[in-house]
Design a protein around this motif. Structure first.
Motif, PDB file in Angstrom:
ATOM      1  N   TYR A 141       0.818  -1.211   0.000  1.00 54.08           N
ATOM      2  CA  TYR A 141       0.000   0.000   0.000  1.00 54.08           C
ATOM      3  C   TYR A 141       0.854   1.266   0.000  1.00 54.08           C
ATOM      4  O   TYR A 141       0.517   2.247  -0.651  1.00 54.08           O
ATOM      5  N   ALA A 142       1.966   1.236   0.706  1.00 53.58           N
ATOM      6  CA  ALA A 142       2.845   2.413   0.757  1.00 53.58           C
ATOM      7  C   ALA A 142       3.413   2.718  -0.634  1.00 53.58           C
ATOM      8  O   ALA A 142       3.434   3.876  -1.066  1.00 53.58           O
ATOM      9  N   GLU A 143       3.858   1.673  -1.318  1.00 53.69           N
ATOM     10  CA  GLU A 143       4.402   1.864  -2.669  1.00 53.69           C
ATOM     11  C   GLU A 143       3.306   2.321  -3.632  1.00 53.69           C
ATOM     12  O   GLU A 143       3.534   3.153  -4.499  1.00 53.69           O
TER      13      GLU A 143
ATOM     14  N   MET B   6       0.248   2.923  -9.169  1.00 55.75           N
ATOM     15  CA  MET B   6      -1.159   3.206  -8.922  1.00 55.75           C
ATOM     16  C   MET B   6      -1.976   3.036 -10.197  1.00 55.75           C
ATOM     17  O   MET B   6      -3.053   2.435 -10.186  1.00 55.75           O
ATOM     18  N   LEU B   7      -1.465   3.541 -11.312  1.00 56.45           N
ATOM     19  CA  LEU B   7      -2.177   3.427 -12.577  1.00 56.45           C
ATOM     20  C   LEU B   7      -2.306   1.972 -13.014  1.00 56.45           C
ATOM     21  O   LEU B   7      -3.360   1.559 -13.516  1.00 56.45           O
ATOM     22  N   ASN B   8      -1.245   1.196 -12.841  1.00 49.57           N
ATOM     23  CA  ASN B   8      -1.303  -0.227 -13.211  1.00 49.57           C
ATOM     24  C   ASN B   8      -2.338  -0.969 -12.378  1.00 49.57           C
ATOM     25  O   ASN B   8      -3.115  -1.770 -12.906  1.00 49.57           O
ATOM     26  N   VAL B   9      -2.348  -0.712 -11.080  1.00 52.23           N
ATOM     27  CA  VAL B   9      -3.309  -1.374 -10.197  1.00 52.23           C
ATOM     28  C   VAL B   9      -4.728  -0.976 -10.578  1.00 52.23           C
ATOM     29  O   VAL B   9      -5.618  -1.828 -10.665  1.00 52.23           O
ATOM     30  N   GLU B  10      -4.955   0.291 -10.827  1.00 46.39           N
ATOM     31  CA  GLU B  10      -6.306   0.756 -11.172  1.00 46.39           C
ATOM     32  C   GLU B  10      -6.760   0.214 -12.521  1.00 46.39           C
ATOM     33  O   GLU B  10      -7.936  -0.118 -12.697  1.00 46.39           O
TER      34      GLU B  10
END
Length: 50
Positions: A13-15, A23-27
Motif C-alpha cells: 500500500y505504501a508503494e 497506482m495506474l497499473n493497479v487501477e
C-alpha cells in the motif's frame, strides 16, 4: 489491508501511494476485473431469462 494489497496486486500500500505508475497499473487491473465481472453477470442473467 497491506497483505491483501500485496497478494492481489503484488504491490504494498505504501508503494501504491508513492508511485503513480504503480497506482495506474493497479487501477487498470481493477477496472479490467470489474468489467469482466459485469460481463459474467450479464451472461448469467441472459441464461436465466431464456
Amino acid at each position: 489491508m497491506e497483505k491483501a494489497m500485496h497478494q492481489s496486486h503484488g504491490v504494498g500500500y505504501a508503494e501504491y501511494g508513492r508511485k503513480l505508475s504503480k497506482m495506474l497499473n493497479v487501477e487498470k487491473r481493477r477496472e479490467s476485473s470489474y468489467k469482466k465481472s459485469l460481463n459474467v453477470v450479464k451472461d448469467i442473467e441472459r441464461q436465466v431469462h431464456r
